[in-house]
Scaffold this motif. Structure first.
Motif, PDB file in Angstrom:
ATOM      1  N   GLU A  36       0.805  -1.225   0.000  1.00 38.10           N
ATOM      2  CA  GLU A  36       0.000   0.000   0.000  1.00 38.10           C
ATOM      3  C   GLU A  36       0.837   1.273   0.000  1.00 38.10           C
ATOM      4  N   TRP A  90      -4.897  -4.367 -12.098  1.00 40.86           N
ATOM      5  CA  TRP A  90      -4.301  -4.339 -10.770  1.00 40.86           C
ATOM      6  C   TRP A  90      -4.266  -2.913 -10.245  1.00 40.86           C
ATOM      7  N   SER A  91      -4.422  -2.767  -8.937  1.00 42.94           N
ATOM      8  CA  SER A  91      -4.310  -1.449  -8.295  1.00 42.94           C
ATOM      9  C   SER A  91      -2.831  -1.064  -8.218  1.00 42.94           C
ATOM     10  N   GLU A  92      -2.570   0.181  -7.860  1.00 39.91           N
ATOM     11  CA  GLU A  92      -1.188   0.635  -7.687  1.00 39.91           C
ATOM     12  C   GLU A  92      -0.484  -0.196  -6.616  1.00 39.91           C
ATOM     13  N   GLU A  94      -1.144  -3.278  -5.705  1.00 41.76           N
ATOM     14  CA  GLU A  94      -0.893  -4.619  -6.236  1.00 41.76           C
ATOM     15  C   GLU A  94       0.274  -4.606  -7.216  1.00 41.76           C
ATOM     16  N   ALA A 153       0.696   1.559 -14.321  1.00 42.55           N
ATOM     17  CA  ALA A 153      -0.623   2.122 -13.993  1.00 42.55           C
ATOM     18  C   ALA A 153      -1.226   2.887 -15.163  1.00 42.55           C
TER      19      ALA A 153
END
Length: 157
Positions: A36, A90-92, A94, A153
């Motif tokens: 995170e 995927w999220s940042e 991840e 991203a």
């Protein structure tokens, strides 16, 4: 000399901003391998990340992945998933975890752990006795990880 002065200036700027680089052994992965918190406290630079992803001597992501945004880089691999759309899949957090140490997300992955310094299997010692001693330097530094994450991203379908 110039490199040291620039590095010192960057360290000074980071210190003024209150940012500290997270050491590879201190990275906090969640149960699925996501990270995170930024490793540097500074935003990544997508343009630098693209250069690292396509550079055969640094990230070399194209050795295993196809990346449409890097079509000018020859010889894209096919053993990893296509990275077009990675910013949607995927999220940042991840992406940061996958780039730093993909084995936390995908057990048994062939992808290198780009921000890892210890815990390697060193079978080379049995054959040559010349394997590196831990801790080893990470393949990419913390800011390079953030730059690659920023680039990934941006990859939307």
């Amino acid at each position: 000399m110039k490199r040291w002065v620039l590095g010192g200036a960057l360290v000074g700027i980071a210190a003024m901003a209150g940012a500290e680089t997270v050491a590879p052994v201190d990275v906090a992965y969640d149960e699925y391998g996501a990270v995170e918190t930024s490793l540097t406290g500074a935003p990544g630079d997508a343009e630098s990340g693209a250069a690292i992803a396509g550079d055969k001597k640094r990230g070399n992501c194209v050795a295993c992945h196809q990346i449409g945004a890097l079509a000018d880089v020859p010889f894209h691999g096919e053993i990893g998933p296509m990275l077009d759309g990675a910013g949607e899949r995927w999220s940042e957090a991840e992406l940061r975890g996958i780039v730093a140490n993909s084995k936390k997300t995908f057990e048994g992955s062939m992808m290198p752990s780009y921000y890892k310094t210890e815990g390697y299997v060193r079978p080379g010692d049995g054959f040559t006795g010349k394997a590196g001693e831990e801790p080893l330097p990470p393949l990419l530094d913390a800011q390079q990880i953030e730059d690659v994450v920023a680039f990934l991203a941006t990859l939307k379908e």
